[in-house]
Design an enzyme around this catalytic site. Sequence first.
Site, PDB file in Angstrom:
ATOM      1  N   CYS A 113      37.173  -2.710  -1.978  1.00 17.87           N
ATOM      2  CA  CYS A 113      35.689  -2.130  -0.851  1.00 17.87           C
ATOM      3  C   CYS A 113      35.909  -3.230   0.006  1.00 17.87           C
ATOM      4  O   CYS A 113      35.265  -2.616   1.536  1.00 17.87           O
ATOM      5  CB  CYS A 113      34.325  -2.503  -1.439  1.00 17.87           C
ATOM      6  SG  CYS A 113      34.385  -1.512  -3.031  1.00 17.87           S
ATOM      7  N   HIS A 245      28.808  -2.234   4.286  1.00 14.48           N
ATOM      8  CA  HIS A 245      29.389  -1.399   2.865  1.00 14.48           C
ATOM      9  C   HIS A 245      28.390  -0.627   1.909  1.00 14.48           C
ATOM     10  O   HIS A 245      27.017  -1.213   1.619  1.00 14.48           O
ATOM     11  CB  HIS A 245      30.070  -2.263   1.537  1.00 14.48           C
ATOM     12  CG  HIS A 245      30.763  -1.867   1.071  1.00 14.48           C
ATOM     13  ND1 HIS A 245      30.914  -0.903   0.812  1.00 14.48           N
ATOM     14  CD2 HIS A 245      30.530  -2.329  -0.523  1.00 14.48           C
ATOM     15  CE1 HIS A 245      31.767  -0.889  -0.675  1.00 14.48           C
ATOM     16  NE2 HIS A 245      31.065  -1.439  -1.614  1.00 14.48           N
ATOM     17  N   ASN A 275      29.401   5.114  -3.899  1.00 17.08           N
ATOM     18  CA  ASN A 275      30.135   3.451  -2.932  1.00 17.08           C
ATOM     19  C   ASN A 275      31.378   4.333  -2.487  1.00 17.08           C
ATOM     20  O   ASN A 275      32.014   5.048  -3.898  1.00 17.08           O
ATOM     21  CB  ASN A 275      30.114   2.667  -3.970  1.00 17.08           C
ATOM     22  CG  ASN A 275      31.007   1.892  -3.283  1.00 17.08           C
ATOM     23  OD1 ASN A 275      32.026   1.494  -2.922  1.00 17.08           O
ATOM     24  ND2 ASN A 275      30.302   0.651  -4.451  1.00 17.08           N
TER      25      ASN A 275
END
EC number: 2.3.1.180
Length: 318
Positions: A113, A245, A275
Site C-alpha cells: 500500500c 492512503h 482500499n
Amino acid sequence: MRRAVIIGTGSALPRRRVTNAELSKTVDTSDEWIVERTGIRARYIAGEGETTATLATEAARKAIEAAGIAPSDIGLIILATATPDQTFPASATIVQTALGIDDCVSFDLQAVCSGFLYALSVADSMLRGGTTKHALVIGAETFSRILDWEDRTTCVLFGDGAGAVVLKAEEGVRGVLSTRLHADGRHNQLLYVDGGPSTTQTVGKLRMKGQEVFRHAVTNLAQVLREVMEDAGLTVDDIDWVVPHQANRRILDATARKLGLAAERVIITVDQHANTSAASVPLALDTAVRDGRIKPGDLLVLEAMGGGFTWGAAAIRY
Ligand code: UT7
C-alpha cells in the site's frame, strides 16, 4: 533548486462497480457493517481483459495527456504494484510497450500500500540526480485476484484501480519538497500474502489481522506526517490538502484528529473505491485534481501505510 513537479495526473477504474448490497448477496456481511466500520460503500472489480497493466496504461495515458507531453518524452517509468500481471518481467515494461515507448528506464516497485510513496520518492531522487527530465509514476493493483472471497474480514475491504502522475524536473518552488520512507519487517504476519514463487509456487491469498494493523497505522501515519512537514519547514496550518492512503475512513479521521488537521482538508475516496493498495493515493489525487479541489500552488501531504510494514509520506507544492 531542481525539483520533481507534478505536471499531469490520471486514473483508471475497472468497468464493474460492486456495491456493499451486491457483495452481501454472496458474502456473510451487510452494508451497515461495512459502512460503519470502514466508510466503504462500493469498489470496482476487474473483469475479463482488465489487468494491473491495462489499468496502469489507461491511467498513464490520461496523465501524459494532462501533462501535454509525448509518451516518447518519458525517460523513467516506475510502477508500484503488489499484483503484477506476471511474476516477471515487470508490468512497467508492459505499460511501456503499450504506450509505444521504445527505450526508457522501466521497473516495478513493491511496497504494497505504500508503493506509490516509495515510487514517488525514488523518482524524485532520480529526477533531481539528472537521470531524465520526465518520469511516469504509477500505482496500479488488482487485489480482487488475491482476495480470499470466503474471508469476510478481508474481502469486503479492497478494490481494483490505477492512478498515475507525470513528474518533470524543474527549477523553482513547486514540486516534491520532502519525502520520508519507513519499513519494519517484524510485522510481516499481520498483513501478508500466503504464497509466492519461491515458497509455495502459488500466488497466494491476502491475510490480515485488521485490528492490529489499524493500531499501527494511526501511530505510524501521524509520525511520518510530522516528519515530512518538519523536513519541509511546514506546520499543519500550512497544509491545503492531505491525500491519504484510503484503507478505512476511521483511520483517516483518527490520524487527522491526532495531528490537529481539519477533517475537510482530507481527500476521501475510500467510500467509492475501497482500499486499492498502491493505487489509492494517486487515484485520490487525480480525483481531487479533476474535480477542482486541488489547484496549482496548493500545499499537499501524501501518506500511506501497508504490508511489511512499510509507510511513508511526501510534502508537495502542487
Ligand atoms: O491497506 C493496508 C492497511 N490496512 C488497514 O489499514 C486495515 C486496518 N484495519 C481495519 O480497517 C479494521 O480493523 C477492519 C475494517 C479490518 C475491521 O474493523 P474492526 O472494527 O477492527 O472489526 P473487528 O475485526 O474487531 O471485528 C468486529 C466484528 C467481529 O465479530 P465478533 O467477533 O465481535 O462477533 C467480526 O467477526 O465484526 C465481524 N466482522 C464482520 N461482520 C460483518 C468482520 N468482518 C465482517 C464483515 N461483515 N465483513
